[in-house]
Design a protein around this motif. Structure first.
Motif, short mmCIF file in Angstrom:
data_model
loop_
_atom_site.label_atom_id
_atom_site.label_comp_id
_atom_site.label_asym_id
_atom_site.label_seq_id
_atom_site.Cartn_x
_atom_site.Cartn_y
_atom_site.Cartn_z
N LEU A 130 0.84 -1.20 0.00
CA LEU A 130 0.00 0.00 0.00
C LEU A 130 0.87 1.25 0.00
O LEU A 130 1.96 1.26 0.59
CB LEU A 130 -0.92 0.02 1.22
N ASP A 131 0.36 2.30 -0.65
CA ASP A 131 1.03 3.59 -0.63
C ASP A 131 0.00 4.67 -0.31
O ASP A 131 -1.06 4.38 0.25
CB ASP A 131 1.76 3.86 -1.94
N GLN A 132 0.28 5.91 -0.73
CA GLN A 132 -0.61 7.02 -0.38
C GLN A 132 -1.97 6.94 -1.06
O GLN A 132 -2.90 7.64 -0.66
CB GLN A 132 0.05 8.36 -0.70
N THR A 133 -2.13 6.07 -2.06
CA THR A 133 -3.42 5.95 -2.74
C THR A 133 -4.39 5.06 -1.97
O THR A 133 -5.59 5.09 -2.25
CB THR A 133 -3.23 5.38 -4.15
N LEU A 134 -3.88 4.27 -1.03
CA LEU A 134 -4.70 3.33 -0.25
C LEU A 134 -5.43 2.35 -1.16
O LEU A 134 -6.58 1.95 -0.89
CB LEU A 134 -5.71 4.06 0.64
N VAL A 135 -4.80 1.96 -2.24
CA VAL A 135 -5.37 0.99 -3.18
C VAL A 135 -4.58 -0.30 -3.05
O VAL A 135 -3.35 -0.32 -3.18
CB VAL A 135 -5.32 1.52 -4.63
N ALA A 136 -5.30 -1.41 -2.79
CA ALA A 136 -4.65 -2.70 -2.58
C ALA A 136 -4.86 -3.66 -3.73
O ALA A 136 -4.63 -4.86 -3.60
CB ALA A 136 -5.15 -3.32 -1.29
N GLY A 137 -5.31 -3.16 -4.86
CA GLY A 137 -5.57 -4.02 -6.01
C GLY A 137 -6.67 -3.44 -6.87
O GLY A 137 -7.20 -2.35 -6.61
N ARG A 138 -7.02 -4.16 -7.90
CA ARG A 138 -8.04 -3.67 -8.82
C ARG A 138 -9.40 -3.55 -8.16
O ARG A 138 -10.21 -2.69 -8.50
CB ARG A 138 -8.12 -4.59 -10.03
N LYS A 139 -9.67 -4.41 -7.19
CA LYS A 139 -10.99 -4.39 -6.56
C LYS A 139 -11.25 -3.07 -5.83
O LYS A 139 -12.35 -2.53 -5.89
CB LYS A 139 -11.12 -5.55 -5.58
N SER A 140 -10.23 -2.57 -5.12
CA SER A 140 -10.42 -1.36 -4.32
C SER A 140 -10.25 -0.08 -5.11
O SER A 140 -10.57 1.01 -4.61
CB SER A 140 -9.44 -1.36 -3.14
N ALA A 141 -9.75 -0.15 -6.33
CA ALA A 141 -9.57 1.05 -7.15
C ALA A 141 -10.92 1.63 -7.53
O ALA A 141 -11.78 0.94 -8.07
CB ALA A 141 -8.75 0.73 -8.40
N GLY A 142 -11.11 2.90 -7.22
CA GLY A 142 -12.37 3.55 -7.54
C GLY A 142 -13.53 3.14 -6.65
O GLY A 142 -14.68 3.40 -6.99
N ARG A 143 -13.25 2.51 -5.53
CA ARG A 143 -14.28 2.09 -4.58
C ARG A 143 -14.07 2.80 -3.25
O ARG A 143 -13.31 2.32 -2.40
CB ARG A 143 -14.25 0.58 -4.40
#
Length: 295
Positions: free
Chosen positions: A18-31
């Motif tokens: 994880l980085d500053q985007t708090l995105v852990a994969g495709r599932k969490s992107a844009g959610r």
């Protein structure tokens, strides 16, 4: 560490970065809903780590991760909690610019990768999870542990480093970071820079020769009293101002103590004194002008 939501839905991999985007994969992107759950997990892990280290406040949180260029490695056990998964622990690293001391006591400027926070849930420790997480980070960064710096490592973490990586001889520092023997020897010269000793104020030369010449020319063209003391314009203006001044001109030398004083010049001053000569010349000039009828 269990949560009231599905950990496997948030983190698809066993170890997520994880980085500053708090995105852990495709599932969490844009959610936003999933990112809110990720933020909750990070905050809870930070509080648990601070409590285990007996810190007054957490050094890891979602808000801090969003504002800093750090990376957080999160380890999960996806088969626990009825298939919903549990969070085992995390490891946070980041690059820091440090001023360190080598074995000779020389100040060295470096920017190594630093371990900033490391935590494994208490009920899951001594199962190899910490070693798995740390080795994953080393492989991901393609780095040796001796080339890293460690921010306020706990006694338990120091034992971990000694047991698995033979890091036992540390180089004393004046800050909270710990580096080990070999940090300065195995690091490329381009990654280390000796800090030059501070020069005395008299030796500081902020301008190049051309810049200093340009400044000197500008100062020469300035009107008095802005011109520097060595400027001819300043000297002429200063002499002219002295001839027009009322009373004696001030001097940098300590004032003479005389029996009597007056607002103007001292009449008992020595005839050889330049101040007396100028005052006498000014009085004579004024007298001649009045006799000739000038006003």
């Amino acid at each position: 560490m269990e949560f009231p939501f599905d950990i496997n839905q948030l983190f698809s991999e066993r170890i997520s970065v994880l980085d500053q985007t708090l995105v852990a994969g495709r599932k969490s992107a844009g959610r936003p809903d999933l990112q809110a759950h990720i933020a909750t997990v990070i905050d809870e892990l930070g509080r648990a780590s601070a409590k285990a280290q007996q810190l007054t406040a957490p050094i890891t949180s979602a808000s801090k991760l969003q504002t800093q260029k750090h990376q957080l490695y999160l380890l999960k056990d996806g088969e626990s909690s009825g298939g919903r998964g549990v969070v085992v622990g995390f490891l946070k690293v980041g690059y820091k610019k440090l001023f360190l001391l080598d074995r000779q006591g020389v100040h060295v400027e470096a920017e190594p990768l630093c371990v900033l926070d490391f935590y494994i849930a208490e009920n899951l420790q001594r199962n190899g999870y910490g070693l798995e997480l740390f080795n994953f980070m080393l492989q991901h960064k393609n780095l040796e542990p001796v080339l890293m710096a460690y921010d306020r490592p706990s006694p338990k973490f120091l034992s971990f480093l000694a047991k698995h990586y033979c890091l036992t001889q540390s180089v004393p520092q004046v800050n909270n970071f710990v580096v080990f023997e070999g940090f300065f020897l195995n690091r490329a010269a381009a990654q280390l820079r000796k800090v030059p000793p501070k020069k005395p104020d008299g030796e500081i030369k902020p301008y190049s020769l051309m810049e200093r010449e340009a400044v000197r020319q500008e100062q020469k063209s300035l009107p008095w009293p802005f011109a520097p003391p060595h400027s001819p314009q300043r000297s002429v203006a200063s002499q002219w101002s002295k001839s027009l001044s009322v009373g004696c001109s001030p001097s940098r030398a300590p004032p003479r103590v005389t029996p009597t004083s007056s607002p103007g010049c001292n009449r008992n001053q020595s005839p050889q004194s330049p101040l007396s000569d100028r005052c006498r010349a000014r009085r004579t000039s004024s007298l001649n002008r009045s006799q000739l009828g000038f006003h």
